[in-house]
Motif scaffolding. Structure first.
Motif, PDB file in Angstrom:
ATOM      1  N   ASN A   2      -3.504   5.756  -0.522  1.00 46.55           N
ATOM      2  CA  ASN A   2      -2.949   6.381   0.669  1.00 46.55           C
ATOM      3  C   ASN A   2      -2.639   5.322   1.712  1.00 46.55           C
ATOM      4  O   ASN A   2      -3.203   5.319   2.790  1.00 46.55           O
ATOM      5  CB  ASN A   2      -3.935   7.418   1.217  1.00 46.55           C
ATOM      6  CG  ASN A   2      -3.245   8.728   1.485  1.00 46.55           C
ATOM      7  OD1 ASN A   2      -2.039   8.837   1.322  1.00 46.55           O
ATOM      8  ND2 ASN A   2      -4.016   9.714   1.899  1.00 46.55           N
ATOM      9  N   ALA A   3      -1.738   4.385   1.414  1.00 43.43           N
ATOM     10  CA  ALA A   3      -1.406   3.290   2.314  1.00 43.43           C
ATOM     11  C   ALA A   3      -0.682   3.817   3.541  1.00 43.43           C
ATOM     12  O   ALA A   3       0.129   4.734   3.452  1.00 43.43           O
ATOM     13  CB  ALA A   3      -0.539   2.270   1.590  1.00 43.43           C
ATOM     14  N   LYS A   4      -0.970   3.212   4.698  1.00 42.59           N
ATOM     15  CA  LYS A   4      -0.302   3.610   5.933  1.00 42.59           C
ATOM     16  C   LYS A   4       1.096   3.018   6.028  1.00 42.59           C
ATOM     17  O   LYS A   4       1.934   3.532   6.737  1.00 42.59           O
ATOM     18  CB  LYS A   4      -1.120   3.165   7.139  1.00 42.59           C
ATOM     19  CG  LYS A   4      -2.350   3.994   7.362  1.00 42.59           C
ATOM     20  CD  LYS A   4      -2.978   3.638   8.673  1.00 42.59           C
ATOM     21  CE  LYS A   4      -4.107   4.597   8.964  1.00 42.59           C
ATOM     22  NZ  LYS A   4      -4.471   4.603  10.356  1.00 42.59           N
ATOM     23  N   PHE A   5       1.327   1.913   5.340  1.00 46.80           N
ATOM     24  CA  PHE A   5       2.618   1.237   5.370  1.00 46.80           C
ATOM     25  C   PHE A   5       3.144   1.063   3.954  1.00 46.80           C
ATOM     26  O   PHE A   5       2.385   0.872   3.022  1.00 46.80           O
ATOM     27  CB  PHE A   5       2.486  -0.150   6.007  1.00 46.80           C
ATOM     28  CG  PHE A   5       2.029  -0.107   7.431  1.00 46.80           C
ATOM     29  CD1 PHE A   5       2.925   0.127   8.456  1.00 46.80           C
ATOM     30  CD2 PHE A   5       0.697  -0.295   7.754  1.00 46.80           C
ATOM     31  CE1 PHE A   5       2.506   0.166   9.771  1.00 46.80           C
ATOM     32  CE2 PHE A   5       0.266  -0.256   9.060  1.00 46.80           C
ATOM     33  CZ  PHE A   5       1.180  -0.020  10.074  1.00 46.80           C
ATOM     34  N   VAL A   6       4.470   1.121   3.815  1.00 49.81           N
ATOM     35  CA  VAL A   6       5.125   0.861   2.540  1.00 49.81           C
ATOM     36  C   VAL A   6       6.298  -0.062   2.820  1.00 49.81           C
ATOM     37  O   VAL A   6       7.127   0.220   3.688  1.00 49.81           O
ATOM     38  CB  VAL A   6       5.635   2.178   1.894  1.00 49.81           C
ATOM     39  CG1 VAL A   6       6.416   1.893   0.635  1.00 49.81           C
ATOM     40  CG2 VAL A   6       4.484   3.110   1.607  1.00 49.81           C
ATOM     41  N   SER A   7       6.365  -1.180   2.104  1.00 53.12           N
ATOM     42  CA  SER A   7       7.479  -2.109   2.255  1.00 53.12           C
ATOM     43  C   SER A   7       8.503  -1.845   1.171  1.00 53.12           C
ATOM     44  O   SER A   7       8.155  -1.725  -0.004  1.00 53.12           O
ATOM     45  CB  SER A   7       6.982  -3.554   2.161  1.00 53.12           C
ATOM     46  OG  SER A   7       6.121  -3.829   3.238  1.00 53.12           O
ATOM     47  N   VAL A   8       9.780  -1.763   1.571  1.00 54.24           N
ATOM     48  CA  VAL A   8      10.872  -1.490   0.645  1.00 54.24           C
ATOM     49  C   VAL A   8      11.937  -2.552   0.837  1.00 54.24           C
ATOM     50  O   VAL A   8      12.348  -2.841   1.963  1.00 54.24           O
ATOM     51  CB  VAL A   8      11.474  -0.080   0.888  1.00 54.24           C
ATOM     52  CG1 VAL A   8      12.655   0.176  -0.017  1.00 54.24           C
ATOM     53  CG2 VAL A   8      10.411   0.986   0.709  1.00 54.24           C
ATOM     54  N   GLU A   9      12.402  -3.135  -0.278  1.00 51.45           N
ATOM     55  CA  GLU A   9      13.453  -4.145  -0.228  1.00 51.45           C
ATOM     56  C   GLU A   9      14.770  -3.519  -0.651  1.00 51.45           C
ATOM     57  O   GLU A   9      14.859  -2.873  -1.699  1.00 51.45           O
ATOM     58  CB  GLU A   9      13.099  -5.309  -1.158  1.00 51.45           C
ATOM     59  CG  GLU A   9      14.106  -6.423  -1.119  1.00 51.45           C
ATOM     60  CD  GLU A   9      13.694  -7.611  -1.979  1.00 51.45           C
ATOM     61  OE1 GLU A   9      14.475  -8.567  -2.024  1.00 51.45           O
ATOM     62  OE2 GLU A   9      12.617  -7.582  -2.594  1.00 51.45           O
ATOM     63  N   ASP A  10      15.821  -3.711   0.163  1.00 58.22           N
ATOM     64  CA  ASP A  10      17.125  -3.143  -0.185  1.00 58.22           C
ATOM     65  C   ASP A  10      17.900  -4.098  -1.091  1.00 58.22           C
ATOM     66  O   ASP A  10      17.422  -5.174  -1.441  1.00 58.22           O
ATOM     67  CB  ASP A  10      17.913  -2.761   1.070  1.00 58.22           C
ATOM     68  CG  ASP A  10      18.335  -3.946   1.923  1.00 58.22           C
ATOM     69  OD1 ASP A  10      18.197  -5.104   1.476  1.00 58.22           O
ATOM     70  OD2 ASP A  10      18.809  -3.714   3.048  1.00 58.22           O
TER      71      ASP A  10
END
Length: 150
Positions: A2-10
């Motif tokens: 249940n991570a508070k942040f999610v990093s996404v690369e475009d």
């Protein structure tokens, strides 16, 4: 998990760090405004600059593009795409799997049926409904016999 942040690369290699919304777990980009009492379904993305009004419900797997504005108490179904700079009025209901283009204006209280499409720059005035998309690009849909292969 249940991570508070999610990093996404475009595709261009730019990484955006999304915050999980407390009500529903959707992903909210920095600079987007989503009130606490709005429900944002899982795997829904709210992009930078978007403003969502209080009391809204946004379904699973939807995408709210940059600088879109959604009025109070709007209901957006699952798998809906809302284009850049689109303005959606208060108490609008957008059915699942609809595609709303960029720069669209949908006035207050409008009902947009599921699987509808509004082209870029379009307008849906109060008291009307958005047109539905063409089904299957000319393909005939076969009715199954209801039997399961062994």
């Amino acid at each position: 998990m249940n991570a508070k942040f999610v990093s996404v690369e475009d595709d261009a290699g730019k990484v955006t760090r999304y915050v999980r919304h407390a009500n529903g777990g959707g992903l909210v980009a920095p600079g987007a405004s989503v009130p606490e009492n709005t429900r944002v379904g899982r795997m829904t993305y709210v992009e930078q600059g978007a403003k969502v009004g209080p009391g809204c419900r946004i379904g699973h797997g939807s995408w709210i593009d940059r600088d879109a504005v959604i009025g109070e108490r709007a209901v957006i179904g699952d798998g809906v795409r809302i284009g850049r700079g689109t303005v959606i009025g208060n108490r609008v209901n957008i059915g699942s799997h609809s595609r709303i283009g960029s720069g669209v204006l949908i006035e207050h209280g409008v009902q947009v049926h599921a699987d509808s499409a509004v082209p870029d720059g379009g307008q849906v005035p109060a008291g009307s409904c958005a047109p539905r998309r063409a089904q299957g690009k000319g393909r005939q849909h076969r009715q199954g016999s209801g039997r399961v292969a062994a």
